[in-house]
Design a protein around this motif. Structure first.
Motif, short mmCIF file in Angstrom:
data_model
loop_
_atom_site.label_atom_id
_atom_site.label_comp_id
_atom_site.label_asym_id
_atom_site.label_seq_id
_atom_site.Cartn_x
_atom_site.Cartn_y
_atom_site.Cartn_z
N ALA A 150 31.19 8.48 29.87
CA ALA A 150 30.30 7.44 30.38
C ALA A 150 30.95 6.06 30.30
N LYS A 151 31.56 5.75 29.17
CA LYS A 151 32.21 4.44 29.01
C LYS A 151 33.35 4.26 30.01
N ALA A 152 34.09 5.33 30.27
CA ALA A 152 35.19 5.27 31.24
C ALA A 152 34.68 4.95 32.64
N LYS A 153 33.43 5.29 32.89
CA LYS A 153 32.81 5.03 34.20
C LYS A 153 31.93 3.78 34.18
N GLY A 154 31.98 3.02 33.07
CA GLY A 154 31.21 1.78 32.97
C GLY A 154 29.74 1.97 32.69
N ARG A 155 29.38 3.13 32.14
CA ARG A 155 27.98 3.40 31.83
C ARG A 155 27.77 3.35 30.31
N SER A 156 26.52 3.22 29.92
CA SER A 156 26.20 3.20 28.49
C SER A 156 25.48 4.48 28.09
N VAL A 157 25.53 4.77 26.79
CA VAL A 157 24.82 5.91 26.21
C VAL A 157 24.01 5.38 25.04
N THR A 158 22.71 5.67 25.05
CA THR A 158 21.81 5.21 24.00
C THR A 158 21.14 6.41 23.35
N MET A 159 21.08 6.37 22.03
CA MET A 159 20.36 7.40 21.26
C MET A 159 18.99 6.83 20.93
N ARG A 160 17.95 7.58 21.28
CA ARG A 160 16.58 7.08 21.10
C ARG A 160 15.79 8.04 20.20
N HIS A 161 14.98 7.47 19.32
CA HIS A 161 14.08 8.24 18.45
C HIS A 161 14.82 9.22 17.55
N VAL A 162 15.89 8.76 16.92
CA VAL A 162 16.68 9.59 16.03
C VAL A 162 16.03 9.57 14.64
N ASN A 163 15.73 10.76 14.10
CA ASN A 163 15.09 10.78 12.77
C ASN A 163 16.11 10.41 11.68
N ASP A 164 15.61 10.19 10.49
CA ASP A 164 16.46 9.70 9.39
C ASP A 164 17.57 10.69 9.03
N ASP A 165 17.29 11.99 9.06
CA ASP A 165 18.31 12.98 8.71
C ASP A 165 19.45 12.98 9.72
N ILE A 166 19.12 12.94 10.99
CA ILE A 166 20.14 12.92 12.04
C ILE A 166 20.90 11.60 11.98
N LYS A 167 20.20 10.51 11.77
CA LYS A 167 20.84 9.19 11.68
C LYS A 167 21.83 9.17 10.52
N SER A 168 21.50 9.84 9.44
CA SER A 168 22.40 9.88 8.29
C SER A 168 23.69 10.63 8.62
N VAL A 169 23.61 11.67 9.47
CA VAL A 169 24.81 12.38 9.92
C VAL A 169 25.67 11.44 10.76
N PHE A 170 25.04 10.67 11.63
CA PHE A 170 25.77 9.70 12.45
C PHE A 170 26.44 8.64 11.56
N GLU A 171 25.74 8.22 10.50
CA GLU A 171 26.32 7.22 9.58
C GLU A 171 27.51 7.79 8.83
N LEU A 172 27.38 9.01 8.32
CA LEU A 172 28.46 9.64 7.56
C LEU A 172 29.73 9.84 8.39
N THR A 173 29.56 10.07 9.67
CA THR A 173 30.71 10.31 10.54
C THR A 173 31.24 9.03 11.19
N GLY A 174 30.55 7.92 10.97
CA GLY A 174 30.96 6.66 11.57
C GLY A 174 30.49 6.48 13.00
N PHE A 175 29.66 7.40 13.48
CA PHE A 175 29.20 7.35 14.86
C PHE A 175 28.18 6.24 15.12
N THR A 176 27.61 5.68 14.05
CA THR A 176 26.66 4.58 14.27
C THR A 176 27.37 3.35 14.83
#
Length: 100
Positions: free
Chosen positions: A68-94
């Motif tokens: 998406a970024k290569a094509k100039g588009r954005s990606v948004t994560m919506r309504h992510v619960n705390d457990d999933i958000k913590s996985v994103f934080e641990l991997t640096g994806f936030t």
């Protein structure tokens, strides 16, 4: 794992429901294939019903983000619960995904 893709308000919204584990990864990637073919709309992942995500699921989302970024588009994560958000934080994806 249930996946649904719709166009809403000029964006492509992919709804993820269930567990995006290793066993579901191949099927999820096939269902999300239209996101790679999208040529101009931003992408939103609605994670309201997402209960779990494994590293294989994170890789799928990362590939979609890079495409998406290569094509100039954005990606948004919506309504992510705390457990999933913590996985994103641990991997640096936030720091590379946008959350709302």
């Amino acid at each position: 794992m249930k996946t649904d893709i719709q166009e809403i308000d000029g964006k492509i919204v992919a709804t993820l429901v269930g567990e995006m584990d290793t066993a579901a990864a191949v099927e999820v990637e096939e269902k999300l294939q239209p996101l790679y073919e999208n040529k101009g709309k931003d992408i939103v992942f609605d994670c309201t019903g997402l209960e779990y995500i494994a590293s294989s699921g994170l890789r799928i989302l990362l590939r979609i983000l890079k495409d998406a970024k290569a094509k100039g588009r954005s990606v948004t994560m919506r309504h992510v619960n705390d457990d999933i958000k913590s996985v994103f934080e641990l991997t640096g994806f936030t720091s590379i995904f946008t959350f709302e």
